[in-house]
Design a protein around this motif. Structure first.
Motif, PDB file in Angstrom:
ATOM      1  N   ASP A 191     -16.849   4.311 -16.888  1.00  0.00           N
ATOM      2  CA  ASP A 191     -16.568   4.427 -18.315  1.00  0.00           C
ATOM      3  C   ASP A 191     -17.804   4.004 -19.096  1.00  0.00           C
ATOM      4  N   VAL A 192     -17.929   4.547 -20.294  1.00  0.00           N
ATOM      5  CA  VAL A 192     -19.184   4.393 -21.025  1.00  0.00           C
ATOM      6  C   VAL A 192     -19.565   2.926 -21.283  1.00  0.00           C
ATOM      7  N   SER A 193     -18.595   2.062 -21.549  1.00  0.00           N
ATOM      8  CA  SER A 193     -18.954   0.665 -21.828  1.00  0.00           C
ATOM      9  C   SER A 193     -19.460  -0.019 -20.567  1.00  0.00           C
ATOM     10  N   VAL A 194     -18.895   0.341 -19.420  1.00  0.00           N
ATOM     11  CA  VAL A 194     -19.313  -0.250 -18.149  1.00  0.00           C
ATOM     12  C   VAL A 194     -20.628   0.388 -17.690  1.00  0.00           C
ATOM     13  N   GLN A 195     -20.762   1.663 -17.958  1.00  0.00           N
ATOM     14  CA  GLN A 195     -21.985   2.384 -17.623  1.00  0.00           C
ATOM     15  C   GLN A 195     -23.198   1.724 -18.278  1.00  0.00           C
ATOM     16  N   ALA A 196     -23.039   1.324 -19.536  1.00  0.00           N
ATOM     17  CA  ALA A 196     -24.140   0.686 -20.249  1.00  0.00           C
ATOM     18  C   ALA A 196     -24.522  -0.636 -19.583  1.00  0.00           C
ATOM     19  N   GLN A 197     -23.521  -1.378 -19.088  1.00  0.00           N
ATOM     20  CA  GLN A 197     -23.813  -2.639 -18.387  1.00  0.00           C
ATOM     21  C   GLN A 197     -24.644  -2.380 -17.138  1.00  0.00           C
ATOM     22  N   ASN A 207     -28.249  -1.405 -17.917  1.00  0.00           N
ATOM     23  CA  ASN A 207     -29.059  -2.588 -18.241  1.00  0.00           C
ATOM     24  C   ASN A 207     -29.431  -3.359 -16.982  1.00  0.00           C
ATOM     25  N   ASP A 212     -33.203  -4.269 -15.597  1.00  0.00           N
ATOM     26  CA  ASP A 212     -33.606  -5.645 -15.295  1.00  0.00           C
ATOM     27  C   ASP A 212     -34.126  -5.779 -13.875  1.00  0.00           C
ATOM     28  N   SER A 270     -28.660  11.938 -21.875  1.00  0.00           N
ATOM     29  CA  SER A 270     -28.998  10.756 -22.664  1.00  0.00           C
ATOM     30  C   SER A 270     -29.190   9.541 -21.754  1.00  0.00           C
ATOM     31  N   VAL A 271     -28.462   9.502 -20.642  1.00  0.00           N
ATOM     32  CA  VAL A 271     -28.652   8.422 -19.672  1.00  0.00           C
ATOM     33  C   VAL A 271     -30.036   8.541 -19.030  1.00  0.00           C
ATOM     34  N   ARG A 298     -32.690  10.007 -20.251  1.00  0.00           N
ATOM     35  CA  ARG A 298     -33.727   9.678 -21.231  1.00  0.00           C
ATOM     36  C   ARG A 298     -33.876   8.169 -21.350  1.00  0.00           C
ATOM     37  N   HIS A 299     -32.737   7.488 -21.310  1.00  0.00           N
ATOM     38  CA  HIS A 299     -32.760   6.047 -21.505  1.00  0.00           C
ATOM     39  C   HIS A 299     -33.539   5.322 -20.415  1.00  0.00           C
ATOM     40  N   SER A 338     -35.588   6.767 -17.736  1.00  0.00           N
ATOM     41  CA  SER A 338     -36.708   7.372 -17.004  1.00  0.00           C
ATOM     42  C   SER A 338     -38.054   7.248 -17.717  1.00  0.00           C
ATOM     43  N   GLU A 389     -11.020   4.972 -22.899  1.00  0.00           N
ATOM     44  CA  GLU A 389     -11.546   4.935 -21.551  1.00  0.00           C
ATOM     45  C   GLU A 389     -10.402   5.006 -20.540  1.00  0.00           C
ATOM     46  N   SER A 438     -22.803   1.715 -26.747  1.00  0.00           N
ATOM     47  CA  SER A 438     -22.994   1.881 -25.302  1.00  0.00           C
ATOM     48  C   SER A 438     -23.595   3.230 -24.955  1.00  0.00           C
ATOM     49  N   PRO A 445     -26.359   5.870 -24.811  1.00  0.00           N
ATOM     50  CA  PRO A 445     -27.800   5.978 -25.037  1.00  0.00           C
ATOM     51  C   PRO A 445     -28.086   7.138 -25.994  1.00  0.00           C
ATOM     52  N   LEU A 460     -30.118  10.275 -27.875  1.00  0.00           N
ATOM     53  CA  LEU A 460     -30.894  11.408 -27.395  1.00  0.00           C
ATOM     54  C   LEU A 460     -32.218  11.521 -28.156  1.00  0.00           C
ATOM     55  N   ARG A 496     -36.166   4.125 -27.667  1.00  0.00           N
ATOM     56  CA  ARG A 496     -35.264   3.769 -26.572  1.00  0.00           C
ATOM     57  C   ARG A 496     -35.103   2.261 -26.558  1.00  0.00           C
ATOM     58  N   LEU A 555     -29.487  -1.167 -24.312  1.00  0.00           N
ATOM     59  CA  LEU A 555     -28.120  -0.889 -24.728  1.00  0.00           C
ATOM     60  C   LEU A 555     -27.374  -2.187 -24.990  1.00  0.00           C
ATOM     61  N   PRO A 584     -23.919  -3.096 -24.439  1.00  0.00           N
ATOM     62  CA  PRO A 584     -22.588  -2.731 -23.953  1.00  0.00           C
ATOM     63  C   PRO A 584     -21.532  -3.760 -24.324  1.00  0.00           C
TER      64      PRO A 584
END
Lengths: 333, 334
Positions: free
Chosen positions: A191-197, A200, A204, A221-222, A224-225, A227, B43, B259, B261, B263, B267, B270, B272
């Motif tokens: 899910d998008v909120s977990v994906q962002a975690q 990150n 790190d 968009s993932v 781009r973020h 790579s 979700e 959350s 990213p 386009l 950059r 995030l 989250p």
């Protein structure tokens, strides 16, 4: 050892196909050309994003690099040595330094093993990396590093949520102290909120451990973020590659342009100049790809030349490589 | 809303499992006007798909049960009518497109026969008439060479084409409400764009009302008039698309937006939402989002927030948050 300027991973003209066999006599009647002539470099400590739709060959490419699919021809140079010709012991040594994180955190962890067993299995297979009396401590360190509670080492996969399982998958990949981690749609199922975690976390880990990532995803968009560089694949070939900046702000291949324009953005009104290119049809079958340029059957610019002459991947416009006879910076209105 | 076509009031759906009872949908209310598109966002486990199932009378029994509320369609409460009666509305009044077209089509029947069956069973059409209608519909939803492909089986179609077949079946009897549950989730992005464009076209053409269920805030932005965000079975926020996306009133919506990213633009790291969604078997007291919320205070742990008007557009925009005012003031950058 290589100098920092040398790529950690270098793929040269790689071809991977799967035979199609007849039902009765199992005779080879054709080939699925999943990867046909892909080349790229991945410098140490950097991230190469690999994007493309289903059937573009990105997963087969990753599996070939890591040795799960035998290639037909080409080279996979890891740290300057060709993995396809390396003798057994050296190969095992090299393979240890490349690990993979898979897409489905439910299917990629053995449900009958505890997290500690899952992670330390790698040390069982590769003796000498971590002495047995340090396994428990090392597992706890790894769990802490990926943001899990170290006291949960004796739990089973079903006791974790999807995002936590994916962290276990990452901890397992890190167990052998790899230099290259291949992430095959590693955040797509989340899910998008977990994906962002998890994104990150990957950023790190790269900074702390100097990892290189080959990051495969269909979500632009993932990609781009995360790579530094991006390669766009279509039907087994790289059609455009460059820095993330180049690909996302000045794409010149019509497929890249269409792909970018199709990404749904949450605030379309904030980018009124954004025009959507609607491609017709689907990606053709890799069993019998179109002649010449493989994208021509869905391309609005296609001409006769595209059917007869395959465009080579070369610097045609914008200072980065693209494979189109008619590269343009502008997108049709 | 005056005379909505569909009005859902306090809908509650529970599932009984061996481990206990789960309230998957908890007192959800919303209205849908003729020709309007409502996006239900959330979700995994938020209850958005179960809400759709309840509208269609498809909540899996005996585990699942609609245990409260009303679903008023054109003034009639569907939940108070016998199933044999409401079944007849499926297809003609309300129709649904499912997420996975491969498992929603029968693999052993030709696609044309599956579309045509609707006309044969519901409209008493002859075999040749049904076939002609099927070709017409396949053509309408953009399946190339429809006259030839009408005799193909589902496995001979690509994912995008299968979803077009599903859409053809859903619009066959010209329903007034089309419910699409994650219609493009299984599809590639270029094909997703095609299918969304088709849905937008059909909606305009037939003045069809649409409920679009999705986890993707971006996918619905091109077609939805209003959005409703669900969290842990409840409505977290609802309002006009731009009201909700721009003057967000619920910390959950805000966290989802942060959350994703971007386009374009710089950059940045995030931001989250921390933690993960609650176990619905043991929902937290007070606000279900509290354990993950950066705005949470004492009241959030004790008092469950109801939907309350968000100041800027109180007549249409509502959020279930004790701190909605602060959330609106502290807008997400970008």
């Amino acid at each position: 050892m290589s100098s920092p300027a040398d790529p950690l991973l270098s793929v040269r003209d790689l071809h991977t196909g799967f035979p199609i066999r007849s039902a009765l006599l199992r005779r080879k009647v054709g080939t699925v050309q999943a990867v046909s002539g892909v080349s790229f470099d991945l410098p140490a400590g950097r991230t190469l994003g690999l994007v493309g739709e289903s059937g573009s060959g990105k997963t087969t490419l990753a599996r070939t690099v890591i040795g799960l699919a035998p290639p037909e021809s080409g080279q996979v140079l890891f740290d300057g040595r060709d993995l396809l010709t390396l003798p057994g012991a050296d190969l095992r040594q090299a393979r240890r330094q490349m690990q993979m994180v898979f897409q489905d955190p439910y299917a990629s962890l053995n449900p009958r093993l505890t997290v500690e067993q899952i992670i330390s299995e790698a040390w069982l297979v590769n003796p000498g990396v971590v002495p047995r009396n340090r396994w428990a401590t090392e597992v706890k360190d790894l769990l802490a590093r990926v943001g899990l509670n170290p006291d949960h080492a004796d739990r089973y996969p079903h006791q974790f949520s999807g995002g936590q399982r994916q962290r276990v998958g990452i901890a397992r990949a890190l167990a052998l102290r790899p230099r290259l981690v291949i992430c095959d749609e590693a955040v797509s199922a989340l899910d998008v909120s977990v994906q962002a975690q998890v994104l990150n976390l990957l950023v790190d880990l790269q900074a702390e451990l100097g990892l290189s990532f080959l990051f495969i995803a269909h979500d632009l968009s993932v990609v781009r973020h995360i790579s530094d560089e991006v390669a766009v694949m279509y039907l087994g070939k790289v059609v455009e590659t460059g820095t993330t900046e180049q690909i996302f702000t000045a794409p010149v291949h019509p497929y890249t342009q269409a792909l970018l324009s199709a990404v749904p953005v949450p605030r379309p009104w904030a980018a009124p100049q954004r025009k959507q290119i609607l491609l017709t049809g689907d990606i053709p079958s890799p069993v019998s790809p179109p002649s010449g340029c493989r994208f021509r059957t869905r391309c609005w610019k296609a001409q006769e030349r595209c059917a007869t002459e395959e465009p080579a991947l070369a610097d045609r416009l914008g200072g980065h490589s693209s494979a189109c006879h008619f590269p343009e910076m502008t997108v049709p209105a | 809303m005056d005379n909505p076509l569909l009005s859902v009031q306090d809908l509650t759906v529970r599932f009984r499992t061996r481990a206990g009872t789960v309230t998957a949908v908890d007192q959800v209310s919303f209205d849908l006007a003729e020709g309007e598109t409502l996006a239900i966002l959330g979700e995994t486990g938020s209850g958005k798909s179960v809400t759709a199932q309840a509208l269609m009378g498809l909540v899996p029994r005996p585990a699942g049960q609609v245990s409260g509320g009303r679903i008023l369609y054109d003034g009639t409460d569907l939940l108070a009518r016998p199933r044999s009666e409401t079944r007849r509305l499926n297809g003609t009044e309300l129709a649904m497109v499912f997420q996975d077209p491969l498992s929603s089509l029968n693999p052993v029947f030709r696609v044309g026969a599956q579309i045509g069956e609707l006309f044969r069973r519901r409209r008493g059409a002859s075999r040749s008439e049904a076939r002609r209608k099927a070709i017409e519909l396949m053509d309408r939803v953009g399946i190339p060479a429809a006259a030839r492909r009408v005799d193909d089986y589902p496995h001979q179609f690509s994912g995008g084409m299968r979803q077009r077949v599903m859409i053809a079946m859903a619009i066959a009897l010209q329903p007034r409400v089309l419910i699409a549950d994650e219609p493009t989730t299984a599809l590639d992005v270029t094909v997703q764009a095609q299918v969304m464009a088709l849905l937008a076209e059909l909606k305009a053409e037939h003045r069809m009302a649409m409920i679009l269920i999705s986890h993707d805030l971006g996918v619905v932005a091109g077609v939805a008039d209003r959005v409703m965000l669900m969290y842990a079975g409840r409505v977290a926020e609802t309002g006009g698309l731009r009201e909700v996306y721009e003057t967000t009133g619920h910390p959950y919506t805000r966290g989802l937006m942060a959350s994703i990213p971007a386009l374009d633009g710089p950059r940045e790291r995030l931001a989250p939402i921390k933690g993960s969604p609650p176990d619905l078997m043991r929902p937290p007291a007070g606000c279900a989002f509290r354990p993950r919320c950066e705005f949470a205070t004492g009241i959030c742990g004790t008092e469950r927030p109801e939907l309350m008007p968000v100041p800027a557009r109180p007549e249409s925009h509502r959020a279930a948050c004790h701190h909605a005012k602060e959330v609106v003031a502290d807008v997400v950058p970008g």
